[in-house]
Design an enzyme around this catalytic site. Structure first.
Site, PDB file in Angstrom:
ATOM      1  N   ARG A  51       1.602 -13.091 -21.831  1.00 39.54           N
ATOM      2  CA  ARG A  51       1.805 -13.992 -20.707  1.00 39.54           C
ATOM      3  C   ARG A  51       0.934 -15.240 -20.748  1.00 39.54           C
ATOM      4  O   ARG A  51       1.419 -16.362 -20.550  1.00 39.54           O
ATOM      5  CB  ARG A  51       1.502 -13.293 -19.368  1.00 39.54           C
ATOM      6  CG  ARG A  51       2.600 -12.460 -18.826  1.00 39.54           C
ATOM      7  CD  ARG A  51       2.011 -11.255 -18.142  1.00 39.54           C
ATOM      8  NE  ARG A  51       1.396 -10.425 -19.149  1.00 39.54           N
ATOM      9  CZ  ARG A  51       2.077  -9.512 -19.863  1.00 39.54           C
ATOM     10  NH1 ARG A  51       3.320  -9.282 -19.589  1.00 39.54           N
ATOM     11  NH2 ARG A  51       1.490  -8.807 -20.814  1.00 39.54           N
ATOM     12  N   THR A  52      -0.354 -15.041 -20.957  1.00 40.17           N
ATOM     13  CA  THR A  52      -1.275 -16.174 -20.808  1.00 40.17           C
ATOM     14  C   THR A  52      -0.973 -17.244 -21.849  1.00 40.17           C
ATOM     15  O   THR A  52      -0.834 -18.427 -21.520  1.00 40.17           O
ATOM     16  CB  THR A  52      -2.737 -15.684 -20.930  1.00 40.17           C
ATOM     17  OG1 THR A  52      -2.919 -14.588 -20.037  1.00 40.17           O
ATOM     18  CG2 THR A  52      -3.710 -16.786 -20.586  1.00 40.17           C
ATOM     19  N   LYS A  80     -12.828 -15.661 -42.737  1.00 38.54           N
ATOM     20  CA  LYS A  80     -13.683 -15.920 -43.920  1.00 38.54           C
ATOM     21  C   LYS A  80     -15.139 -16.056 -43.521  1.00 38.54           C
ATOM     22  O   LYS A  80     -15.984 -16.374 -44.346  1.00 38.54           O
ATOM     23  CB  LYS A  80     -13.247 -17.220 -44.604  1.00 38.54           C
ATOM     24  CG  LYS A  80     -11.807 -17.269 -45.046  1.00 38.54           C
ATOM     25  CD  LYS A  80     -11.511 -18.667 -45.598  1.00 38.54           C
ATOM     26  CE  LYS A  80     -10.025 -18.929 -45.681  1.00 38.54           C
ATOM     27  NZ  LYS A  80      -9.742 -20.363 -45.822  1.00 38.54           N
ATOM     28  N   ARG A 101      -8.962 -17.730 -25.655  1.00 38.53           N
ATOM     29  CA  ARG A 101      -9.251 -16.344 -25.260  1.00 38.53           C
ATOM     30  C   ARG A 101     -10.108 -15.730 -26.358  1.00 38.53           C
ATOM     31  O   ARG A 101      -9.818 -15.903 -27.546  1.00 38.53           O
ATOM     32  CB  ARG A 101      -7.955 -15.545 -25.089  1.00 38.53           C
ATOM     33  CG  ARG A 101      -8.217 -14.054 -24.928  1.00 38.53           C
ATOM     34  CD  ARG A 101      -6.966 -13.281 -24.562  1.00 38.53           C
ATOM     35  NE  ARG A 101      -6.561 -13.563 -23.198  1.00 38.53           N
ATOM     36  CZ  ARG A 101      -5.578 -12.906 -22.560  1.00 38.53           C
ATOM     37  NH1 ARG A 101      -4.909 -11.952 -23.187  1.00 38.53           N
ATOM     38  NH2 ARG A 101      -5.270 -13.208 -21.328  1.00 38.53           N
ATOM     39  N   HIS A 129     -11.254 -14.362 -15.989  1.00 37.61           N
ATOM     40  CA  HIS A 129      -9.903 -14.792 -16.364  1.00 37.61           C
ATOM     41  C   HIS A 129      -9.437 -15.746 -15.260  1.00 37.61           C
ATOM     42  O   HIS A 129      -8.557 -15.429 -14.468  1.00 37.61           O
ATOM     43  CB  HIS A 129      -8.997 -13.569 -16.466  1.00 37.61           C
ATOM     44  CG  HIS A 129      -7.705 -13.783 -17.199  1.00 37.61           C
ATOM     45  ND1 HIS A 129      -7.196 -15.039 -17.487  1.00 37.61           N
ATOM     46  CD2 HIS A 129      -6.795 -12.896 -17.685  1.00 37.61           C
ATOM     47  CE1 HIS A 129      -6.044 -14.895 -18.129  1.00 37.61           C
ATOM     48  NE2 HIS A 129      -5.777 -13.609 -18.269  1.00 37.61           N
TER      49      HIS A 129
HETATM   50  N1   CP Z   1      -2.360 -11.027 -17.611  1.00 43.48           N
HETATM   51  C1   CP Z   1      -2.612 -11.317 -18.909  1.00 43.48           C
HETATM   52  O1   CP Z   1      -3.666 -11.862 -19.245  1.00 43.48           O
HETATM   53  O2   CP Z   1      -1.624 -10.972 -19.762  1.00 43.48           O
HETATM   54  P1   CP Z   1      -1.658 -11.225 -21.337  1.00 43.48           P
HETATM   55  O3   CP Z   1      -2.797 -10.390 -21.887  1.00 43.48           O
HETATM   56  O4   CP Z   1      -0.320 -10.802 -21.841  1.00 43.48           O
HETATM   57  O5   CP Z   1      -1.943 -12.678 -21.549  1.00 43.48           O
END
Ligand code: CP
Length: 310
Positions: A51-52, A80, A101, A129
């Site tokens: 999603r993110t 590497k 991320r 998040h």
């Molecule tokens: N909610 C969320 O962060 O989903 P993903 O890990 O799929 O990005």
């Protein structure tokens, strides 16, 4: 450090949060705006995501930006031995915004210290998040009509779940009452309960996902037990199935109740909940697109509402 970076939800004031939500609403009503023509956005995902990453990339595309990046760090030179610092400095040479991320807590903050390019934290370990929180707030606002005085029940992995940590902090402006439902191994960390104490936030701690808790909640926020954070897989096996919501459990719940989940789900929400009008997790994920359009603009110093007025 670029002042427009978003590392923690705690970086945003109440006014800034509400303004981003207004912009999200604007983008929901007006999805395609090519205001980022010529800009390049990087999505650097050192951890898996559906999603993110995809909603950030769709958001950037709808705004007219180009997107580069990776979803599998093993295909990059970090495999590497290239450091995060060098990777960030290199990518900063190419793009206007980095969305990242990382599995390490504090990685996004560290990235802001080595570049002047704005950074959006798309999740750092168990810490924060913030973009998820903006879509969670937008979802709560849309379904409840306001953000104030709500009873929010967080269930499942409250120890490792970065989404509940960010949401808890953002709600400090809106006088919530929290129920923290988790087993002892996955209870809300002390630092977040101390945060509640410092900000006068009311909360109850329970290991029992009881009918009383369900029937007095405005929002139930289910979470997945985060297998990838466990060092002891036997402990994961012991706790992974302790909390699961099914349709029968909702029979006496409030009319305004909505079930949220950041997703992915494993088995903490039974499939029979999906057709219940109180289930909102798929719409919640859709709201991520609008919230992330607003966040990308914010990080690039663009106020879409002001742009429209001028
Ligand atoms: N909610 C969320 O962060 O989903 P993903 O890990 O799929 O990005």
């Amino acid at each position: 450090m670029n002042a427009n970076s978003l590392v923690s939800i705690a970086d945003l004031s109440k006014e800034e949060i509400l303004h981003i939500l207004e912009q999200a609403r604007y983008f929901e009503e007006n999805p395609n705006h090519k205001i980022l023509d010529g800009k390049v956005v990087a999505t650097l995902f050192f951890e898996p995501s559906t999603r993110t990453r995809l909603s950030f990339e769709t958001a950037a595309n709808r705004l007219g930006a180009r997107v580069i990046g990776f979803s599998d760090a093993s295909t990059t030179s970090s495999s590497k031995g290239e450091t995060l610092k060098d990777t960030i400095i290199m990518v900063s040479n190419y793009v206007d915004l980095i969305i990242m991320r990382h599995y390490l807590e504090g990685a996004a903050l560290y990235a802001t210290e080595v570049t002047e390019t704005p950074i959006i934290n798309a999740g750092d370990g168990s810490n924060q998040h913030p973009s998820q929180t903006m879509l969670d707030l937008y979802s709560i606002y849309k379904t409840q009509g306001h953000l104030d005085n709500l009873t929010i029940t967080m269930v499942g992995d409250l120890k490792y779940g970065r989404t509940v940590h960010s949401l808890l902090m953002a709600m400090r402006f809106f006088n919530p009452t929290f129920n923290f439902v988790a087993c002892n191994e996955l209870r809300m960390p002390d630092e977040y309960m101390e945060f509640c104490d410092r900000h006068g936030i009311k909360y109850n701690v329970s290991t029992d996902f009881s009918p009383e808790i369900i029937n007095t909640s405005d929002i139930i926020y289910m979470t997945r037990v985060q297998r990838e954070r466990f060092t002891d897989i036997m402990e994961y096996e012991r706790v992974k199935d302790l909390y699961s919501l099914n349709n029968a459990m909702l029979s006496d719940s409030r009319d305004n109740l909505k079930i949220l989940h950041p997703l992915p789900r494993v088995n903490e929400i039974a499939y029979d909940v999906d057709d219940n009008p109180k289930a909102y997790y798929f719409q919640q994920a859709q709201n991520g697109l609008y919230a992330r359009q607003a966040l990308i603009c914010n990080a690039l110093g663009i106020d879409i509402l002001k742009t429209q007025k001028d």
